[in-house]
Write a protein that holds these residues in place. Structure first.
Motif, PDB file in Angstrom:
ATOM      1  N   GLN A 144       0.842  -1.187   0.000  1.00  0.00           N
ATOM      2  CA  GLN A 144       0.000   0.000   0.000  1.00  0.00           C
ATOM      3  C   GLN A 144       0.885   1.248   0.000  1.00  0.00           C
ATOM      4  N   LEU A 145       0.306   2.351  -0.463  1.00  0.00           N
ATOM      5  CA  LEU A 145       1.010   3.627  -0.491  1.00  0.00           C
ATOM      6  C   LEU A 145       0.279   4.625   0.385  1.00  0.00           C
ATOM      7  N   ALA A 146       1.015   5.314   1.231  1.00  0.00           N
ATOM      8  CA  ALA A 146       0.472   6.428   2.005  1.00  0.00           C
ATOM      9  C   ALA A 146       0.816   7.699   1.243  1.00  0.00           C
ATOM     10  N   ARG A 178       2.562  15.131   6.086  1.00  0.00           N
ATOM     11  CA  ARG A 178       3.398  16.324   6.189  1.00  0.00           C
ATOM     12  C   ARG A 178       4.578  16.102   7.127  1.00  0.00           C
ATOM     13  N   LEU A 179       5.758  16.539   6.678  1.00  0.00           N
ATOM     14  CA  LEU A 179       6.943  16.511   7.534  1.00  0.00           C
ATOM     15  C   LEU A 179       6.826  17.635   8.554  1.00  0.00           C
ATOM     16  N   VAL A 180       6.879  17.276   9.840  1.00  0.00           N
ATOM     17  CA  VAL A 180       6.627  18.240  10.913  1.00  0.00           C
ATOM     18  C   VAL A 180       7.919  18.800  11.483  1.00  0.00           C
ATOM     19  N   ASP A 181       8.910  17.964  11.735  1.00  0.00           N
ATOM     20  CA  ASP A 181      10.195  18.490  12.194  1.00  0.00           C
ATOM     21  C   ASP A 181      11.323  17.529  11.845  1.00  0.00           C
ATOM     22  N   ILE A 182      12.563  18.030  11.960  1.00  0.00           N
ATOM     23  CA  ILE A 182      13.757  17.282  11.572  1.00  0.00           C
ATOM     24  C   ILE A 182      14.769  17.345  12.705  1.00  0.00           C
ATOM     25  N   PRO A 183      14.669  16.465  13.703  1.00  0.00           N
ATOM     26  CA  PRO A 183      15.709  16.392  14.717  1.00  0.00           C
ATOM     27  C   PRO A 183      17.021  15.879  14.115  1.00  0.00           C
ATOM     28  N   GLU A 184      18.008  15.648  14.963  1.00  0.00           N
ATOM     29  CA  GLU A 184      19.348  15.315  14.488  1.00  0.00           C
ATOM     30  C   GLU A 184      19.393  13.990  13.732  1.00  0.00           C
ATOM     31  N   LEU A 185      18.742  12.960  14.242  1.00  0.00           N
ATOM     32  CA  LEU A 185      18.878  11.622  13.671  1.00  0.00           C
ATOM     33  C   LEU A 185      17.662  11.150  12.892  1.00  0.00           C
ATOM     34  N   VAL A 186      16.522  11.815  13.052  1.00  0.00           N
ATOM     35  CA  VAL A 186      15.274  11.280  12.515  1.00  0.00           C
ATOM     36  C   VAL A 186      14.459  12.355  11.810  1.00  0.00           C
ATOM     37  N   LEU A 187      13.383  11.913  11.154  1.00  0.00           N
ATOM     38  CA  LEU A 187      12.355  12.796  10.627  1.00  0.00           C
ATOM     39  C   LEU A 187      11.047  12.459  11.336  1.00  0.00           C
ATOM     40  N   HIS A 188      10.233  13.479  11.600  1.00  0.00           N
ATOM     41  CA  HIS A 188       8.914  13.276  12.192  1.00  0.00           C
ATOM     42  C   HIS A 188       7.862  13.736  11.187  1.00  0.00           C
ATOM     43  N   TYR A 189       6.880  12.865  10.931  1.00  0.00           N
ATOM     44  CA  TYR A 189       5.880  13.162   9.917  1.00  0.00           C
ATOM     45  C   TYR A 189       4.547  12.543  10.327  1.00  0.00           C
ATOM     46  N   ALA A 190       3.475  13.136   9.842  1.00  0.00           N
ATOM     47  CA  ALA A 190       2.132  12.618  10.087  1.00  0.00           C
ATOM     48  C   ALA A 190       1.752  11.739   8.901  1.00  0.00           C
ATOM     49  N   ALA A 191       1.502  10.457   9.169  1.00  0.00           N
ATOM     50  CA  ALA A 191       1.190   9.518   8.095  1.00  0.00           C
ATOM     51  C   ALA A 191       0.429   8.330   8.649  1.00  0.00           C
ATOM     52  N   ASP A 192      -0.211   7.583   7.751  1.00  0.00           N
ATOM     53  CA  ASP A 192      -0.936   6.371   8.126  1.00  0.00           C
ATOM     54  C   ASP A 192      -0.013   5.167   8.010  1.00  0.00           C
ATOM     55  N   THR A 193       0.331   4.565   9.132  1.00  0.00           N
ATOM     56  CA  THR A 193       1.116   3.331   9.139  1.00  0.00           C
ATOM     57  C   THR A 193       0.551   2.419  10.212  1.00  0.00           C
ATOM     58  N   GLU A 194       0.921   1.157  10.129  1.00  0.00           N
ATOM     59  CA  GLU A 194       0.487   0.173  11.104  1.00  0.00           C
ATOM     60  C   GLU A 194       1.634  -0.799  11.334  1.00  0.00           C
ATOM     61  N   PRO A 195       1.520  -1.683  12.354  1.00  0.00           N
ATOM     62  CA  PRO A 195       2.543  -2.718  12.512  1.00  0.00           C
ATOM     63  C   PRO A 195       2.700  -3.500  11.213  1.00  0.00           C
ATOM     64  N   GLY A 196       3.925  -3.743  10.823  1.00  0.00           N
ATOM     65  CA  GLY A 196       4.210  -4.344   9.521  1.00  0.00           C
ATOM     66  C   GLY A 196       4.761  -3.319   8.557  1.00  0.00           C
ATOM     67  N   SER A 197       4.525  -2.018   8.847  1.00  0.00           N
ATOM     68  CA  SER A 197       5.087  -0.950   8.017  1.00  0.00           C
ATOM     69  C   SER A 197       6.557  -0.698   8.355  1.00  0.00           C
ATOM     70  N   SER A 198       7.033  -1.257   9.444  1.00  0.00           N
ATOM     71  CA  SER A 198       8.419  -1.049   9.859  1.00  0.00           C
ATOM     72  C   SER A 198       9.373  -1.493   8.757  1.00  0.00           C
ATOM     73  N   GLY A 199      10.320  -0.618   8.423  1.00  0.00           N
ATOM     74  CA  GLY A 199      11.276  -0.905   7.369  1.00  0.00           C
ATOM     75  C   GLY A 199      10.888  -0.327   6.025  1.00  0.00           C
ATOM     76  N   SER A 200       9.824   0.485   5.992  1.00  0.00           N
ATOM     77  CA  SER A 200       9.362   1.068   4.730  1.00  0.00           C
ATOM     78  C   SER A 200      10.240   2.245   4.314  1.00  0.00           C
ATOM     79  N   PRO A 201      10.414   2.459   3.018  1.00  0.00           N
ATOM     80  CA  PRO A 201      11.117   3.653   2.560  1.00  0.00           C
ATOM     81  C   PRO A 201      10.221   4.879   2.663  1.00  0.00           C
ATOM     82  N   VAL A 202      10.796   6.000   3.078  1.00  0.00           N
ATOM     83  CA  VAL A 202      10.094   7.277   3.134  1.00  0.00           C
ATOM     84  C   VAL A 202      10.683   8.143   2.022  1.00  0.00           C
ATOM     85  N   PHE A 203       9.850   8.521   1.051  1.00  0.00           N
ATOM     86  CA  PHE A 203      10.315   9.264  -0.117  1.00  0.00           C
ATOM     87  C   PHE A 203       9.936  10.735  -0.018  1.00  0.00           C
TER      88      PHE A 203
END
Length: 313
Positions: free
Chosen positions: A124-126, A131-156
């Protein structure tokens, strides 16, 4: 990109994740999906677990993983990179996503796209409003629809460059009430930096070098490669002639006629141009607390298991 089938040495399915090829033989997913080489050895990657453009299911193809050839993982960055037990020519039909350590490939307020297998379901595609909300040092924070099993997905990003490796959700009280919980992805640049510090064999280093080596575009290839139809004894074509020189630019005298210099050295020149600049009151510099990424929070405790945020668009 496909579904990671997590198994054990007895052939029992333990769960599902998502992973994607980042070279012609290396697969990227989360550490909490494949925490060690033993788990990777009894797991597999399943491609084409999805519907085709006609709405009918495609026949999926499953490949074993080969951690003996390559395996690297890190708990803090929550990534695992493992070789797939298949020849590059066989995997070529699935393509891969070259990675880049370049900064500035995504900005706050931009949208991201996530390709995933939520709950182990078909691909599936979200899309949009992620929307990307903030960019800390090591990660990106974004509002999106994901569930268990989405772990390891590419974020484009909007240019279809992989900017992060999705892994879980985190509490973000600094963005409440709009975003009390956001999804989090590990920045690809940080993963690549970590990989460059590893002590590898010559063969493993050669595989790792492929991550940031994309195939040249047809235009680039044609411009830098001799004509394929030329014989071994043919003389290479002469380089194209240089572009014609630009015509000389007429200079304006320092003191045009009719515009004498003033006694203080200033020169007045009359041209048909009007520019109006209006300066407002000075804007105070932002404080450290107001800068994005300065507040840090820990993911909610879930008994050691990573969780996903579900935010219906």
């Amino acid at each position: 990109m496909g579904r990671v089938n997590i198994g054990n040495d007895r052939g029992t399915a333990l769960g599902y994740g998502t992973g994607f090829l980042v070279s012609d033989c290396l697969l990227l997913t989360n550490h909490h999906v494949l925490p060690d080489a033993t788990t990777a050895r009894t797991s597999s990657i399943e491609f084409d677990y999805q519907d085709g453009i006609d709405g009918k299911p495609l026949p999926p193809t499953v490949f074993s993983l080969d951690p003996d050839r390559f395996f690297a993982a890190d708990r803090d960055l929550d990534f695992a990179l493992v070789a797939v037990a298949a020849e590059p020519a066989v995997l070529a039909r699935y393509g891969y996503c070259p990675l880049t350590a370049a900064q500035g490939t995504v900005i706050i307020g931009e949208f991201v796209t996530i390709v995933q297998h939520p709950n182990g379901q078909k691909k599936q595609l979200a899309l949009r409003e992620n929307r990307l909300v903030d960019i800390p040092e090591l990660v990106l924070h974004y509002a999106a629809d994901t569930e268990p099993g989405s772990s390891g997905s590419p974020v484009f990003n909007d240019q279809w460059e992989v900017v992060a490796l999705h892994h879980a959700s985190v509490a973000t009280p600094q963005h409440a009430p709009q975003y009390g919980v956001l999804n989090e992805g590990i920045r690809i640049s940080r993963i690549l930096h970590h990989l460059l510090q590893l002590q590898l064999t010559v063969e493993q280093a050669a595989l790792l070098a492929q991550l940031t080596t994309a195939s040249p575009s047809p235009t680039t290839h044609a411009a830098t490669t001799p004509d394929a139809t030329a014989g071994a004894g043919d003389t290479p074509a002469a380089p194209p002639p240089p572009p014609p020189a630009a015509p000389p630019v007429e200079t304006t005298p320092a003191t045009p006629p009719g515009n004498p210099a003033s006694t203080d050295g200033a020169v007045s020149v009359e041209i048909p141009l009007r520019i109006t600049v209006q300066l407002g009151p000075p804007v105070p510099a932002p404080t450290l607390a107001s800068l994005p990424g300065t507040a840090t929070t820990e993911p909610p405790a879930t008994g050691g298991q990573a969780v996903e945020a579900i935010s219906i668009d």
